[in-house]
Scaffold this motif. Structure first.
Motif, short mmCIF file in Angstrom:
data_model
loop_
_atom_site.label_atom_id
_atom_site.label_comp_id
_atom_site.label_asym_id
_atom_site.label_seq_id
_atom_site.Cartn_x
_atom_site.Cartn_y
_atom_site.Cartn_z
N VAL A 250 87.29 -16.27 41.84
CA VAL A 250 86.87 -14.86 41.26
C VAL A 250 86.36 -14.16 42.76
O VAL A 250 85.39 -15.00 43.19
CB VAL A 250 85.35 -14.36 40.48
N LEU A 251 87.86 -13.37 42.75
CA LEU A 251 87.70 -12.68 44.16
C LEU A 251 87.36 -11.50 44.66
O LEU A 251 87.52 -10.39 43.41
CB LEU A 251 89.16 -13.52 45.23
N VAL A 252 86.10 -10.97 45.16
CA VAL A 252 86.13 -9.71 45.43
C VAL A 252 85.29 -9.34 46.63
O VAL A 252 84.65 -10.21 47.87
CB VAL A 252 84.16 -9.70 44.95
N GLY A 253 86.20 -8.65 47.15
CA GLY A 253 86.55 -7.95 48.72
C GLY A 253 85.09 -6.49 48.20
O GLY A 253 84.32 -5.67 47.74
N TYR A 254 83.97 -6.79 49.80
CA TYR A 254 82.69 -6.70 49.54
C TYR A 254 82.49 -5.61 50.40
O TYR A 254 82.39 -6.12 52.37
CB TYR A 254 81.95 -7.77 49.40
N LEU A 255 82.07 -4.50 50.55
CA LEU A 255 80.88 -4.39 51.69
C LEU A 255 80.28 -2.81 51.25
O LEU A 255 79.49 -3.05 50.29
CB LEU A 255 82.00 -2.40 51.87
N PRO A 256 78.73 -3.73 52.28
CA PRO A 256 77.77 -2.78 51.96
C PRO A 256 76.60 -1.32 51.80
O PRO A 256 76.61 -1.00 52.10
CB PRO A 256 76.70 -3.69 53.43
N THR A 257 78.17 -1.58 50.28
CA THR A 257 78.13 0.10 49.99
C THR A 257 77.57 -0.05 48.79
O THR A 257 78.28 -0.93 48.02
CB THR A 257 79.40 1.01 50.08
N PRO A 258 77.75 1.50 47.80
CA PRO A 258 77.35 1.52 46.40
C PRO A 258 78.67 0.46 45.29
O PRO A 258 78.61 0.13 44.39
CB PRO A 258 77.17 2.95 45.97
N GLU A 259 79.46 1.15 46.12
CA GLU A 259 81.02 0.05 45.36
C GLU A 259 81.02 -1.15 45.95
O GLU A 259 81.39 -2.24 44.68
CB GLU A 259 82.17 0.90 46.47
N SER B 294 91.16 -16.41 39.88
CA SER B 294 91.61 -16.13 38.66
C SER B 294 91.87 -14.42 38.33
O SER B 294 93.06 -13.96 37.53
CB SER B 294 91.04 -16.17 37.43
N VAL B 295 90.85 -13.79 39.57
CA VAL B 295 90.66 -12.51 39.55
C VAL B 295 89.87 -11.66 40.36
O VAL B 295 89.77 -12.57 41.11
CB VAL B 295 89.94 -11.41 38.01
N ILE B 296 90.72 -10.18 40.67
CA ILE B 296 90.64 -9.84 42.24
C ILE B 296 89.22 -8.76 41.53
O ILE B 296 89.87 -8.07 40.85
CB ILE B 296 91.74 -9.47 43.36
N VAL B 297 88.32 -9.11 42.58
CA VAL B 297 87.14 -7.52 41.66
C VAL B 297 87.20 -6.45 43.39
O VAL B 297 87.23 -7.26 44.26
CB VAL B 297 85.94 -7.91 41.39
N ILE B 298 87.10 -5.41 43.00
CA ILE B 298 87.10 -3.80 43.85
C ILE B 298 86.10 -3.27 43.34
O ILE B 298 86.12 -3.01 41.68
CB ILE B 298 88.18 -3.64 44.28
N GLY B 299 86.06 -2.14 44.98
CA GLY B 299 84.38 -1.55 43.87
C GLY B 299 85.93 -0.20 44.19
O GLY B 299 86.60 -0.12 45.45
N LEU B 300 85.51 0.74 43.56
CA LEU B 300 86.42 2.48 44.14
C LEU B 300 85.48 3.31 44.65
O LEU B 300 84.26 3.10 43.61
CB LEU B 300 87.38 2.79 42.67
N ARG B 301 85.94 3.93 45.35
CA ARG B 301 85.15 4.95 46.06
C ARG B 301 85.59 6.67 45.13
O ARG B 301 87.20 6.24 44.95
CB ARG B 301 84.74 5.43 46.93
N ARG B 302 84.81 7.99 45.23
CA ARG B 302 85.42 8.59 44.99
C ARG B 302 86.48 9.20 46.56
O ARG B 302 86.14 9.02 47.07
CB ARG B 302 85.06 9.75 44.37
N ARG B 303 87.84 10.27 45.97
CA ARG B 303 88.33 10.46 46.99
C ARG B 303 89.19 11.60 46.60
O ARG B 303 89.72 11.42 45.96
CB ARG B 303 88.88 9.74 47.08
#
Length: 132
Positions: free
Chosen positions: A3-12, A92-101
């Motif tokens: 499982v691949l996750v794009g991570y930033l140190p944010t709530p997202e 198998s899957v990419i997980v990303i966080g979304l922010r409001r824009r």
């Protein structure tokens, strides 16, 4: 598979990591976390601090999920980097966080998440942080 996750140190980023742990547990897979600052930036808020990475490692261990962390700097678009890593790692899957824009912000600034969603050859799980 992983499982691949794009991570930033944010709530997202936190929401994405939590969802990645859940997916990895459900699929009996490992997690590959990408925390990639833009190359050449003298200081970047995108870089997770060592204490943050230690906490993520602890959470993965508690969940019984193997975790690999990559923090290499990138040039160009982060979406391209993440999609290349997804192909390399056969995610198998990419997980990303979304922010409001706002609609205007989306129009003028583009969207990394949108590029990932449109260009990925893999399933993408997009999550939002819980509202307070």
């Amino acid at each position: 598979m992983t499982v691949l996750v794009g991570y930033l140190p944010t709530p997202e980023g936190e929401a994405a990591f939590a969802a990645a742990l859940d997916e990895a547990t459900r699929r009996s897979e490992s997690v590959l976390l990408i925390n990639s600052p833009r190359g050449g930036a003298p200081v970047s808020g995108d870089v997770a601090a060592p204490d943050d990475l230690a906490e993520l490692t602890r959470r993965a261990a508690t969940a019984g999920v193997p975790l690999e962390i990559r923090q290499a700097a990138h040039t160009g678009q982060f979406a391209d980097v993440l999609l290349d890593i997804a192909r390399e790692s056969r995610a198998s899957v990419i997980v990303i966080g979304l922010r409001r824009r706002s609609p205007v912000g989306k129009l003028f600034l583009g969207s990394t998440a949108q590029q990932i969603l449109l260009d990925a050859d893999h399933p993408v799980l997009a999550v939002k942080p819980k509202r307070h």
